[in-house]
Motif scaffolding. Sequence first.
Motif, PDB file in Angstrom:
ATOM      1  N   ASP A 159       0.849  -1.192   0.000  1.00  0.00           N
ATOM      2  CA  ASP A 159       0.000   0.000   0.000  1.00  0.00           C
ATOM      3  C   ASP A 159       0.887   1.245   0.000  1.00  0.00           C
ATOM      4  OD1 ASP A 159      -2.218   1.642   0.127  1.00  0.00           O
ATOM      5  OD2 ASP A 159      -2.397   1.498   2.302  1.00  0.00           O
ATOM      6  N   VAL A 160       0.447   2.294  -0.647  1.00  0.00           N
ATOM      7  CA  VAL A 160       1.232   3.534  -0.689  1.00  0.00           C
ATOM      8  C   VAL A 160       1.006   4.362   0.560  1.00  0.00           C
ATOM      9  CG1 VAL A 160       1.577   5.722  -1.878  1.00  0.00           C
ATOM     10  CG2 VAL A 160       1.321   3.620  -3.211  1.00  0.00           C
ATOM     11  N   GLN A 161      -0.237   4.696   0.830  1.00  0.00           N
ATOM     12  CA  GLN A 161      -0.542   5.590   1.940  1.00  0.00           C
ATOM     13  C   GLN A 161      -0.793   4.811   3.230  1.00  0.00           C
ATOM     14  OE1 GLN A 161      -3.684   8.390   0.744  1.00  0.00           O
ATOM     15  NE2 GLN A 161      -2.060   9.929   0.665  1.00  0.00           N
ATOM     16  N   MET A 162       0.154   4.949   4.166  1.00  0.00           N
ATOM     17  CA  MET A 162       0.028   4.359   5.492  1.00  0.00           C
ATOM     18  C   MET A 162       0.604   5.343   6.505  1.00  0.00           C
ATOM     19  SD  MET A 162       1.151   0.367   4.840  1.00  0.00           S
ATOM     20  CE  MET A 162       2.652   0.817   3.944  1.00  0.00           C
ATOM     21  N   PRO A 163       0.027   5.404   7.707  1.00  0.00           N
ATOM     22  CA  PRO A 163       0.539   6.344   8.704  1.00  0.00           C
ATOM     23  C   PRO A 163       1.955   5.993   9.151  1.00  0.00           C
ATOM     24  CG  PRO A 163      -1.081   4.861   9.674  1.00  0.00           C
ATOM     25  CD  PRO A 163      -1.126   4.637   8.197  1.00  0.00           C
TER      26      PRO A 163
ATOM     27  N   PHE B 188       6.597   4.215   0.028  1.00  0.00           N
ATOM     28  CA  PHE B 188       7.863   4.746  -0.489  1.00  0.00           C
ATOM     29  C   PHE B 188       8.936   4.774   0.602  1.00  0.00           C
ATOM     30  CE2 PHE B 188       4.681   6.770  -3.338  1.00  0.00           C
ATOM     31  CZ  PHE B 188       5.071   6.148  -4.506  1.00  0.00           C
ATOM     32  N   ASP B 189       8.513   5.003   1.841  1.00  0.00           N
ATOM     33  CA  ASP B 189       9.462   4.953   2.959  1.00  0.00           C
ATOM     34  C   ASP B 189      10.044   3.549   3.104  1.00  0.00           C
ATOM     35  OD1 ASP B 189       9.098   7.631   3.647  1.00  0.00           O
ATOM     36  OD2 ASP B 189       7.403   7.177   4.969  1.00  0.00           O
ATOM     37  N   VAL B 190       9.196   2.547   2.910  1.00  0.00           N
ATOM     38  CA  VAL B 190       9.647   1.156   3.006  1.00  0.00           C
ATOM     39  C   VAL B 190      10.746   0.900   1.970  1.00  0.00           C
ATOM     40  CG1 VAL B 190       8.988  -1.265   2.733  1.00  0.00           C
ATOM     41  CG2 VAL B 190       7.455   0.321   3.916  1.00  0.00           C
ATOM     42  N   PHE B 191      10.515   1.370   0.743  1.00  0.00           N
ATOM     43  CA  PHE B 191      11.526   1.238  -0.309  1.00  0.00           C
ATOM     44  C   PHE B 191      12.834   1.911   0.086  1.00  0.00           C
ATOM     45  CE2 PHE B 191       8.753  -0.393  -3.618  1.00  0.00           C
ATOM     46  CZ  PHE B 191       9.642  -0.935  -4.549  1.00  0.00           C
ATOM     47  N   GLU B 192      12.727   3.139   0.572  1.00  0.00           N
ATOM     48  CA  GLU B 192      13.920   3.919   0.886  1.00  0.00           C
ATOM     49  C   GLU B 192      14.719   3.309   2.032  1.00  0.00           C
ATOM     50  OE1 GLU B 192      15.151   8.504   2.170  1.00  0.00           O
ATOM     51  OE2 GLU B 192      13.090   8.042   1.554  1.00  0.00           O
ATOM     52  N   ILE B 193      14.011   2.858   3.085  1.00  0.00           N
ATOM     53  CA  ILE B 193      14.687   2.318   4.262  1.00  0.00           C
ATOM     54  C   ILE B 193      15.357   0.983   3.951  1.00  0.00           C
ATOM     55  CG2 ILE B 193      14.300   1.394   6.593  1.00  0.00           C
ATOM     56  CD1 ILE B 193      12.115   3.541   6.900  1.00  0.00           C
TER      57      ILE B 193
ATOM     58  N   ALA C 194      -5.400   3.769  -3.613  1.00  0.00           N
ATOM     59  CA  ALA C 194      -6.645   4.344  -4.121  1.00  0.00           C
ATOM     60  C   ALA C 194      -6.394   5.610  -4.928  1.00  0.00           C
ATOM     61  CB  ALA C 194      -7.591   4.640  -2.961  1.00  0.00           C
ATOM     62  N   TYR C 195      -5.122   6.005  -5.062  1.00  0.00           N
ATOM     63  CA  TYR C 195      -4.793   7.261  -5.717  1.00  0.00           C
ATOM     64  C   TYR C 195      -3.847   7.020  -6.898  1.00  0.00           C
ATOM     65  CZ  TYR C 195      -6.603   8.931  -1.273  1.00  0.00           C
ATOM     66  OH  TYR C 195      -7.388   9.147  -0.169  1.00  0.00           O
ATOM     67  N   ASP C 196      -4.241   7.500  -8.083  1.00  0.00           N
ATOM     68  CA  ASP C 196      -3.408   7.283  -9.266  1.00  0.00           C
ATOM     69  C   ASP C 196      -2.265   8.284  -9.370  1.00  0.00           C
ATOM     70  OD1 ASP C 196      -4.809   9.548  -9.883  1.00  0.00           O
ATOM     71  OD2 ASP C 196      -5.769   8.749 -11.692  1.00  0.00           O
ATOM     72  N   ALA C 197      -2.241   9.281  -8.481  1.00  0.00           N
ATOM     73  CA  ALA C 197      -1.211  10.314  -8.549  1.00  0.00           C
ATOM     74  C   ALA C 197       0.189   9.774  -8.254  1.00  0.00           C
ATOM     75  CB  ALA C 197      -1.535  11.442  -7.570  1.00  0.00           C
ATOM     76  N   TYR C 198       0.262   8.599  -7.618  1.00  0.00           N
ATOM     77  CA  TYR C 198       1.565   8.045  -7.226  1.00  0.00           C
ATOM     78  C   TYR C 198       2.143   7.076  -8.249  1.00  0.00           C
ATOM     79  CZ  TYR C 198       0.127   9.761  -2.626  1.00  0.00           C
ATOM     80  OH  TYR C 198      -0.287  10.542  -1.586  1.00  0.00           O
ATOM     81  N   ALA C 199       1.432   6.873  -9.348  1.00  0.00           N
ATOM     82  CA  ALA C 199       1.843   5.834 -10.298  1.00  0.00           C
ATOM     83  C   ALA C 199       3.251   6.053 -10.838  1.00  0.00           C
ATOM     84  CB  ALA C 199       0.844   5.761 -11.451  1.00  0.00           C
ATOM     85  N   LEU C 200       3.542   7.256 -11.331  1.00  0.00           N
ATOM     86  CA  LEU C 200       4.856   7.521 -11.905  1.00  0.00           C
ATOM     87  C   LEU C 200       5.953   7.312 -10.871  1.00  0.00           C
ATOM     88  CD1 LEU C 200       6.646   8.451 -14.195  1.00  0.00           C
ATOM     89  CD2 LEU C 200       6.201  10.824 -13.519  1.00  0.00           C
TER      90      LEU C 200
ATOM     91  N   LEU D  27       6.852  -3.234 -10.007  1.00  0.00           N
ATOM     92  CA  LEU D  27       6.526  -3.998 -11.211  1.00  0.00           C
ATOM     93  C   LEU D  27       5.187  -3.568 -11.784  1.00  0.00           C
ATOM     94  CD1 LEU D  27       7.021  -6.470 -13.123  1.00  0.00           C
ATOM     95  CD2 LEU D  27       5.725  -7.821 -11.458  1.00  0.00           C
ATOM     96  N   ASP D  28       4.223  -3.285 -10.900  1.00  0.00           N
ATOM     97  CA  ASP D  28       2.868  -2.943 -11.343  1.00  0.00           C
ATOM     98  C   ASP D  28       2.230  -2.030 -10.298  1.00  0.00           C
ATOM     99  OD1 ASP D  28       0.510  -2.867 -12.813  1.00  0.00           O
ATOM    100  OD2 ASP D  28       0.525  -5.015 -13.207  1.00  0.00           O
ATOM    101  N   TYR D  29       1.057  -1.520 -10.657  1.00  0.00           N
ATOM    102  CA  TYR D  29       0.379  -0.520  -9.844  1.00  0.00           C
ATOM    103  C   TYR D  29      -1.116  -0.813  -9.878  1.00  0.00           C
ATOM    104  CZ  TYR D  29      -0.504   4.278  -8.134  1.00  0.00           C
ATOM    105  OH  TYR D  29      -0.879   5.376  -7.400  1.00  0.00           O
ATOM    106  N   LEU D  30      -1.650  -1.369  -8.786  1.00  0.00           N
ATOM    107  CA  LEU D  30      -3.073  -1.687  -8.716  1.00  0.00           C
ATOM    108  C   LEU D  30      -3.824  -0.515  -8.099  1.00  0.00           C
ATOM    109  CD1 LEU D  30      -3.180  -5.406  -7.506  1.00  0.00           C
ATOM    110  CD2 LEU D  30      -3.769  -4.513  -9.768  1.00  0.00           C
ATOM    111  N   LEU D  31      -4.783   0.011  -8.847  1.00  0.00           N
ATOM    112  CA  LEU D  31      -5.569   1.147  -8.377  1.00  0.00           C
ATOM    113  C   LEU D  31      -6.884   0.645  -7.793  1.00  0.00           C
ATOM    114  CD1 LEU D  31      -5.610   4.267  -8.284  1.00  0.00           C
ATOM    115  CD2 LEU D  31      -6.803   4.210 -10.495  1.00  0.00           C
ATOM    116  N   LYS D  32      -7.094   0.919  -6.517  1.00  0.00           N
ATOM    117  CA  LYS D  32      -8.334   0.520  -5.859  1.00  0.00           C
ATOM    118  C   LYS D  32      -9.491   1.404  -6.349  1.00  0.00           C
ATOM    119  CE  LYS D  32      -5.850  -0.310  -1.480  1.00  0.00           C
ATOM    120  NZ  LYS D  32      -5.762   0.118  -0.055  1.00  0.00           N
ATOM    121  N   PRO D  33     -10.692   0.817  -6.516  1.00  0.00           N
ATOM    122  CA  PRO D  33     -10.982  -0.620  -6.445  1.00  0.00           C
ATOM    123  C   PRO D  33     -10.639  -1.288  -7.784  1.00  0.00           C
ATOM    124  CG  PRO D  33     -12.998   0.585  -6.856  1.00  0.00           C
ATOM    125  CD  PRO D  33     -11.909   1.621  -6.719  1.00  0.00           C
ATOM    126  N   PHE D  34      -9.999  -2.436  -7.725  1.00  0.00           N
ATOM    127  CA  PHE D  34      -9.643  -3.165  -8.941  1.00  0.00           C
ATOM    128  C   PHE D  34     -10.473  -4.439  -9.011  1.00  0.00           C
ATOM    129  CE2 PHE D  34      -6.648  -4.027  -5.517  1.00  0.00           C
ATOM    130  CZ  PHE D  34      -6.778  -5.396  -5.357  1.00  0.00           C
TER     131      PHE D  34
END
Length: 251
Positions: free
Chosen positions: A63-67, A72-77, A91-97, A105-112
């Motif tokens: 998931d992208v958005q988590m408190p 992205f923090d997980v990737f960086e750390i 749930a947000y397509d703004a983070y795709a790029l 590898l892929d980007y699932l946009l909720k709801p899929f």
Amino acid sequence: MTSPDERSQSIHVLVVDDEALARRNLTLLLRKDPDIASIIECSSGLEAIEEIRRSRPDLVFLDVQMPECDGFDVFEILGADMPETVIFVTAYDAYALRAFEAGALDYLLKPFDDARFHRALARAKEKLARYAPTQRRSISRIAVKSRNQTLFLDVSDIDWIEAASYYACIHIGAATHILRRTLQELEQDLDARTFARIHRSIIVNLDRVRGLELQDGGEYEVVLNSGERLRLSRRYRKRIQERLGELAGGR
């Protein structure tokens, strides 16, 4: 000739999402695939970081958005420790790029729908089949020095392991063997599908677990087939309950 993506696979998956319903939806879809060997769930980025370092999953649905700690923090750390096959879920397509730039590898946009999920999973399976450099390796025997001899212990015979400073106490039945290695070092060599930490100083063989028993104070104990009772830390309770549930379900 059978193509790599058509061969039988044994894929270990980590699902990371702070929403229980979202995790459940992914888990239900994954359980229908015979190539999925195990599924572990994490409800936060910080929990995911620890789990990835411990069990080294093949595939991560993240998931992208988590408190506190987002995808992205997980990737960086984790950096180089991050699995190469990651599917972002949001749930947000703004983070795709940004997700693809990070290496997703892929980007699932909720709801899929189910079809979109299966296309993403098929891509992941193809990548794992073609490009996974090595299979997960774990030791099958441990050499322990005892007086004037060296004993070779079958890992499958181990009931549980206890930390003792810079040593590890390996318990097999009524016998205890001392190994000059830390619990953390030993954990890296053990098969994460069979051995699990239940306390910061204890690892158990899940095949030796008879059940979990709730105590009067609200704490749980892990009861082994031998009758041995071991304290289950709250930190690891959810993970152990999930792992034992997978085993009971034949996974």
